[in-house]
Structures are given as structure tokens and as C-alpha cells.
Design a protein around this motif. Structure first.
Motif, mmCIF file in Angstrom:
data_model
loop_
_atom_site.group_PDB
_atom_site.id
_atom_site.type_symbol
_atom_site.label_atom_id
_atom_site.label_comp_id
_atom_site.label_asym_id
_atom_site.label_seq_id
_atom_site.Cartn_x
_atom_site.Cartn_y
_atom_site.Cartn_z
ATOM 1 N N LYS A 87 0.821 -1.229 -0.039
ATOM 2 C CA LYS A 87 0.043 -0.050 0.026
ATOM 3 C C LYS A 87 0.926 1.164 -0.124
ATOM 4 N N VAL A 88 1.871 1.308 1.059
ATOM 5 C CA VAL A 88 2.769 2.415 0.988
ATOM 6 C C VAL A 88 3.837 2.557 0.010
ATOM 7 N N GLY A 89 4.313 1.299 -0.575
ATOM 8 C CA GLY A 89 5.492 1.318 -1.426
ATOM 9 C C GLY A 89 6.833 1.417 -0.816
ATOM 10 N N ILE A 90 6.922 0.666 0.211
ATOM 11 C CA ILE A 90 8.194 0.666 1.088
ATOM 12 C C ILE A 90 9.348 -0.072 0.205
ATOM 13 N N PRO A 91 10.438 0.692 -0.115
ATOM 14 C CA PRO A 91 11.446 0.008 -0.784
ATOM 15 C C PRO A 91 11.911 -1.154 0.052
ATOM 16 N N LYS A 92 12.296 -2.258 -0.873
ATOM 17 C CA LYS A 92 12.833 -3.809 -0.568
ATOM 18 C C LYS A 92 13.921 -4.078 -1.179
ATOM 19 N N ARG A 93 14.718 -5.160 -0.676
ATOM 20 C CA ARG A 93 15.808 -5.741 -1.488
ATOM 21 C C ARG A 93 15.765 -7.378 -1.078
ATOM 22 N N LYS A 94 16.215 -7.987 -1.818
ATOM 23 C CA LYS A 94 16.171 -9.513 -1.871
ATOM 24 C C LYS A 94 17.698 -9.941 -1.604
ATOM 25 N N LYS A 95 17.858 -10.809 -0.649
ATOM 26 C CA LYS A 95 19.379 -11.287 -0.269
ATOM 27 C C LYS A 95 18.963 -12.596 0.089
ATOM 28 N N GLY A 96 19.446 -13.470 -1.350
ATOM 29 C CA GLY A 96 19.057 -14.780 -0.945
ATOM 30 C C GLY A 96 17.743 -15.220 -1.178
ATOM 31 N N SER A 97 17.032 -15.974 -0.152
ATOM 32 C CA SER A 97 15.616 -16.097 -0.141
ATOM 33 C C SER A 97 14.931 -15.419 0.772
ATOM 34 N N LYS A 98 15.761 -14.341 1.641
ATOM 35 C CA LYS A 98 15.053 -13.430 2.473
ATOM 36 C C LYS A 98 14.857 -12.172 1.910
ATOM 37 N N VAL A 99 13.864 -11.338 2.355
ATOM 38 C CA VAL A 99 13.272 -10.143 1.940
ATOM 39 C C VAL A 99 13.713 -9.081 2.858
ATOM 40 N N TYR A 100 14.166 -8.028 2.431
ATOM 41 C CA TYR A 100 14.466 -6.929 3.677
ATOM 42 C C TYR A 100 13.704 -5.586 3.491
ATOM 43 N N TYR A 101 13.123 -4.854 4.227
ATOM 44 C CA TYR A 101 12.460 -3.660 3.794
ATOM 45 C C TYR A 101 13.055 -2.390 4.664
ATOM 46 N N SER A 102 13.267 -1.337 3.886
ATOM 47 C CA SER A 102 13.799 -0.260 4.396
ATOM 48 C C SER A 102 13.461 0.187 5.958
ATOM 49 N N LYS A 103 14.261 0.275 6.731
ATOM 50 C CA LYS A 103 14.077 0.749 7.953
ATOM 51 C C LYS A 103 13.351 2.120 8.280
ATOM 52 N N TYR A 104 13.840 3.096 7.531
ATOM 53 C CA TYR A 104 13.272 4.365 7.736
ATOM 54 C C TYR A 104 11.989 4.397 7.175
ATOM 55 N N HIS A 105 11.687 4.008 5.883
ATOM 56 C CA HIS A 105 10.499 4.145 5.320
ATOM 57 C C HIS A 105 9.450 3.321 6.153
ATOM 58 N N PHE A 106 9.829 2.237 6.760
ATOM 59 C CA PHE A 106 8.771 1.435 7.665
ATOM 60 C C PHE A 106 8.337 2.254 8.954
ATOM 61 N N ASP A 107 9.476 2.899 9.559
ATOM 62 C CA ASP A 107 9.116 3.727 10.750
ATOM 63 C C ASP A 107 8.417 4.863 10.448
ATOM 64 N N VAL A 108 8.643 5.304 9.333
ATOM 65 C CA VAL A 108 7.713 6.589 9.034
ATOM 66 C C VAL A 108 6.325 6.186 8.677
ATOM 67 N N ALA A 109 6.440 4.988 7.805
ATOM 68 C CA ALA A 109 4.684 4.527 7.670
ATOM 69 C C ALA A 109 4.049 4.102 8.979
ATOM 70 N N LYS A 110 4.913 3.656 9.959
ATOM 71 C CA LYS A 110 4.237 3.280 11.130
ATOM 72 C C LYS A 110 4.182 4.524 12.116
ATOM 73 N N GLY A 111 4.656 5.708 11.677
ATOM 74 C CA GLY A 111 4.631 6.812 12.614
ATOM 75 C C GLY A 111 5.439 6.750 13.778
ATOM 76 N N ALA A 112 6.408 5.608 13.722
ATOM 77 C CA ALA A 112 7.305 5.571 14.980
ATOM 78 C C ALA A 112 8.601 6.547 14.824
ATOM 79 N N LYS A 113 8.815 7.039 13.643
ATOM 80 C CA LYS A 113 9.981 7.905 13.295
ATOM 81 C C LYS A 113 9.476 9.391 12.774
ATOM 82 N N SER A 114 10.041 10.426 13.423
ATOM 83 C CA SER A 114 9.784 11.507 12.751
ATOM 84 C C SER A 114 10.376 12.203 11.444
ATOM 85 N N ALA A 115 9.640 12.565 10.803
ATOM 86 C CA ALA A 115 9.886 12.844 9.486
ATOM 87 C C ALA A 115 10.412 14.361 9.216
ATOM 88 N N GLU A 116 10.593 14.993 10.275
ATOM 89 C CA GLU A 116 11.092 16.213 10.355
ATOM 90 C C GLU A 116 12.225 16.804 9.470
#
Length: 303
Positions: free
Chosen positions: A218-247
Motif C-alpha cells: 500500500k505504501v510502497g516501502i523499498p525492499k531488497r532481496k538477499k538470497g531467499s530473504k526479503v528486507y525492507y527499508s527501516k526508515y520508510h517502515f518507521d515513517v509509515a508506522k509513525g514511529a519515526k519523525s519525518a522532520e
């Protein structure tokens, strides 16, 4: 109700004179009518047999002739006459015109098929060349995995930019150099250095897998694939959840972005979804990452 008409006629089968009660009676009895009917069927069969004999005779003559008319050429090749005229107009079949008559040399027709034979015998050579150059091509699966795009977007980009492709055994392969150039804007952002694994997100936010995938899509969080595992941008995920200030990051509204880049709402959301522009939910409104939009629409060109 019987007719009062009385007409003297001659039976067409037996030749006897009889009195007819209608103006269309042809035979004096049912027996004569049946005999005449059987005779018509016999004559029809004879006529069809004669036509078949004449046709076979023409076929035999055409096989012995050195030059054929377009109609005879069509029968000789077992195709329609329209197709033969089309081949003549396109220059695929050579013709000789004598007055108003068009003739085709049977030797030229045979030469057409002789010309096709070497192509079939050497068909293995192009296949070997194709197999040697497969490293220069991507399959759709390769493009999806590398750039994280859907098949519909791949087909759209390929069609709009005339990307060279080849078909081998029903499978499409696309030029690697062209795909890399066109999708380079979708490469992983080098500024993203911190990533969440699915387990990290579940541990920190207590989210289920379906909730994680829904938010990422829904939000379009950047991701990358390493082997069989998928990782998501920490900054973008925190902003989407409102846990990180976007000032430290400037966000602009959808209306401001539409005005700044002269886009419709549908066009803007298309780019946001395709290039995974970061979004921030502010009440019932959505704001977009101004820095990422600027980099997309006004990239810096280094000389």
C-alpha cells in the motif's frame, strides 16, 4: 375439387398423347414421371463424371506444360487464386506477360522451393548463436526479481521503447542493456543503509505477515532481496508506522505535487506506485517525499 380444364398434350417420356387437367402436366402417368426422374439423376451423374474427367485432363496437361496461367498455378500449388495474384503483385512469383495473358514459369515455381531447402538444413546454426548470446538477455522472471516490477509494467516499457527481444521455444528474452538503462531509476537507493527483516518487524511492531505485506504494498516501502530473504527499508517502515519523525525530510501534499510537476492525480499515483515514492499519512491526507519526487522528475546530470 377437380379442374374443368382439358388439354391435349404429348407425354415427354413415352410420347403418347393424353388429356391433361393442368397446364404444367408433363407426363401421362406416374410410371412415366418416375422413369423421367431416374433418367435426370443418371444424366446428372454422367455430367459430374465428365466434369471430373475434364478437370483431371486439365491437371495432366498443366503438369506437362512449361508455363502456367495464374489459375493453373493455384491448382498446381493447391492454393487460392487470390493468393497467387497477391504473390505476383508483391514480386514473390515471377511472371511473363504476353499481350493480355499472364504466364508463370514452372521452373521459377520449383526454384522457390529449392531456395527454401538450405534454410531448413542450416536452421541449427542460428539456434546455436542464440543460445550463445542468451547471457545478453533477461527473461521476465529475471526482470521481476531484479527490479521488483510486474509483468504488465514490463510489457508497457518494452512496447513503448521498442526493446529488442527474441523468442526461443515460445519464451521471450529481452535485451539486457536496454532493460538496465530503462529500469535504472528503479535500482536500489544507495542512501538506504538500514533494513528490517520480516522477523525484526514482527518483533518490534507485533504485525502478522499479511499485515506487513499489505502495508508494504500500500505504501510502497523499498525492499531488497538477499538470497531467499526479503528486507525492507527501516526508515520508510518507521515513517509509515509513525514511529519515526519525518522532520528531516520534506513532504508535500498530492495537490502540490500535481501542480509542481503538471501531472494528473492518476499520473502522479502511477509514478508513486511504480518508483515506490515514500508516503506519509497525515490525518485523512497523504503526503509524498519531496526529495524522491525531485530526484525522479529532475535528476541531476553529472558531466
Amino acid at each position: 375439387m377437380s379442374s374443368n380444364i382439358r388439354i391435349e398434350r404429348i407425354c415427354e417420356w413415352c410420347g403418347k398423347q393424353f388429356t391433361a387437367q393442368t397446364t404444367v402436366t408433363r407426363f401421362c402417368s406416374k410410371r412415366c414421371s418416375e422413369h423421367a426422374y431416374k433418367e435426370r439423376l443418371r444424366q446428372k451423374k454422367i455430367s459430374l463424371s465428365n466434369q471430373e474427367t475434364a478437370h483431371n485432363s486439365r491437371e495432366k496437361e498443366s503438369r506437362n506444360k512449361e508455363f502456367l496461367t495464374p489459375s493453373e498455378t493455384a491448382r498446381y500449388l493447391g492454393v487460392g487464386r487470390t493468393y497467387i495474384y497477391d504473390c505476383i503483385n508483391r514480386g514473390k512469383i515471377k511472371v511473363t506477360r504476353i499481350g493480355r495473358k499472364t504466364l508463370v514459369s514452372k521452373a521459377d515455381i520449383q526454384a522457390m522451393f529449392d531456395f527454401l531447402t538450405p534454410k531448413e538444413s542450416t536452421s541449427t546454426e542460428p539456434a546455436e548463436k542464440k543460445s550463445k548470446s542468451l547471457s545478453d538477455f533477461y527473461t521476465r522472471a529475471d526482470i521481476r526479481e531484479k527490479y521488483g516490477v510486474k509483468d504488465s509494467w514490463i510489457y508497457k516499457v518494452v512496447a513503448e521503447n521498442n526493446v529488442p527481444k527474441t523468442i526461443i521455444r515460445g519464451k521471450a528474452y529481452f535485451s539486457k542493456s536496454h532493460i538496465d538503462r530503462l529500469f535504472s531509476a528503479r535500482k536500489e537507493n544507495p542512501e538506504i543503509t538500514e533494513w528490517y527483516s520480516v522477523e525484526d518487524i514482527q518483533s518490534k511492531y507485533g504485525m502478522t505477515l499479511s499485515a506487513i505485506y499489505c502495508l508494504v504494498s500500500k505504501v510502497g516501502i523499498p525492499k531488497r532481496k538477499k538470497g531467499s530473504k526479503v528486507y525492507y527499508s527501516k526508515y520508510h517502515f518507521d515513517v509509515a508506522k509513525g514511529a519515526k519523525s519525518a522532520e528531516d525530510v520534506e513532504f508535500i501534499s498530492v495537490a502540490e505535487a500535481m501542480e509542481k510537476y503538471s501531472l494528473t492525480r492518476d499520473q502522479l499515483y502511477h509514478y508513486v506506485k511504480t518508483y515506490k515514492i515514500s508516503k506519509l499519512k497525515s490525518g485523512k491526507y497523504v503526503k509524498l517525499n519531496a526529495k524522491e519526487l525531485e530526484a525522479l522528475f529532475n535528476p541531476k546530470i553529472e558531466l
